[in-house]
Design a protein around this motif. Structure first.
Motif, short mmCIF file in Angstrom:
data_model
loop_
_atom_site.label_atom_id
_atom_site.label_comp_id
_atom_site.label_asym_id
_atom_site.label_seq_id
_atom_site.Cartn_x
_atom_site.Cartn_y
_atom_site.Cartn_z
N LEU A 1 15.55 8.01 9.75
CA LEU A 1 15.55 6.59 9.44
C LEU A 1 15.71 5.80 10.74
N VAL A 2 14.87 4.81 10.94
CA VAL A 2 14.93 3.99 12.15
C VAL A 2 15.92 2.84 11.95
N ALA B 1 0.82 -1.21 0.00
CA ALA B 1 0.00 0.00 0.00
C ALA B 1 0.86 1.27 0.00
N TYR B 2 0.44 2.23 -0.80
CA TYR B 2 1.09 3.55 -0.90
C TYR B 2 0.63 4.41 0.27
N LEU B 3 1.56 4.96 1.05
CA LEU B 3 1.22 5.77 2.22
C LEU B 3 1.48 7.25 2.03
N GLY B 4 2.14 7.62 0.95
CA GLY B 4 2.46 9.02 0.72
C GLY B 4 3.76 9.12 -0.06
N ALA C 1 6.99 11.11 12.39
CA ALA C 1 5.55 11.04 12.23
C ALA C 1 5.12 10.29 10.97
N ARG C 2 6.06 9.91 10.08
CA ARG C 2 5.71 9.25 8.82
C ARG C 2 6.13 7.79 8.86
N PRO C 3 5.23 6.90 9.28
CA PRO C 3 5.59 5.48 9.27
C PRO C 3 5.64 4.95 7.84
N GLY C 4 6.38 3.89 7.65
CA GLY C 4 6.44 3.26 6.34
C GLY C 4 7.87 3.02 5.89
N TYR C 5 8.02 2.45 4.70
CA TYR C 5 9.31 2.09 4.14
C TYR C 5 9.57 2.85 2.85
#
Length: 137
Positions: A95-96, A82-85, A116-120
């Motif tokens: 970067l985590v 899924a595209y999150l942004g 605040a922006r989760p995702g890969y």
């Protein structure tokens, strides 16, 4: 076909080196805030435009988006999730950690975003500016 791929990779690597070598190098003492230049000052001085930042805390790994178009943020480390942004080129992002995922143009690493922006995001289009550890599973 093989020669074309190799040529693209060499051209991409050279472009990254040219971009990285075009800016001045400066050292900032530990604990000191880096000096920043306003966009107006950089455009009048003829220097490079100021880099946009996604409020990256000091000490947290970070990277700079080096894609030519908006970089997609995905729910999982694959372009089929899924595209999150998206992130604009030149944006500095927290970067985590990194994981292995879908191979994107010869690079199978993906970065888990912090803040605040989760995702890969595909590591192929991010220039890490500090060491990034592997994610623990």
């Amino acid at each position: 076909m093989y020669t074309l791929r190799t040529g693209r990779r060499v051209a991409s690597a050279l472009a990254v080196l040219v971009i990285a070598a075009s800016g001045p190098l400066a050292a900032t003492p530990a604990g000191a805030a880096p000096a920043t230049e306003s966009p107006a000052a950089s455009s009048t001085a003829g220097g490079p435009p100021a880099t946009r930042s996604a409020n990256v805390p000091v000490g947290e790994p970070k990277g700079k988006v080096v894609s030519r178009i908006t970089l997609s943020i995905r729910e999982e480390p694959t372009s089929h999730s899924a595209y999150l942004g998206g992130l604009r080129p030149g944006t500095v992002i927290p970067l985590v950690c990194k994981v292995r995922g879908e191979n994107v143009d010869g690079n199978n690493l993906w970065y888990l975003l912090g803040g605040a922006r989760p995702g890969y995001v595909a590591a192929r289009y991010v220039e890490n500016q500090s060491p990034v550890p592997y994610c623990r599973r």
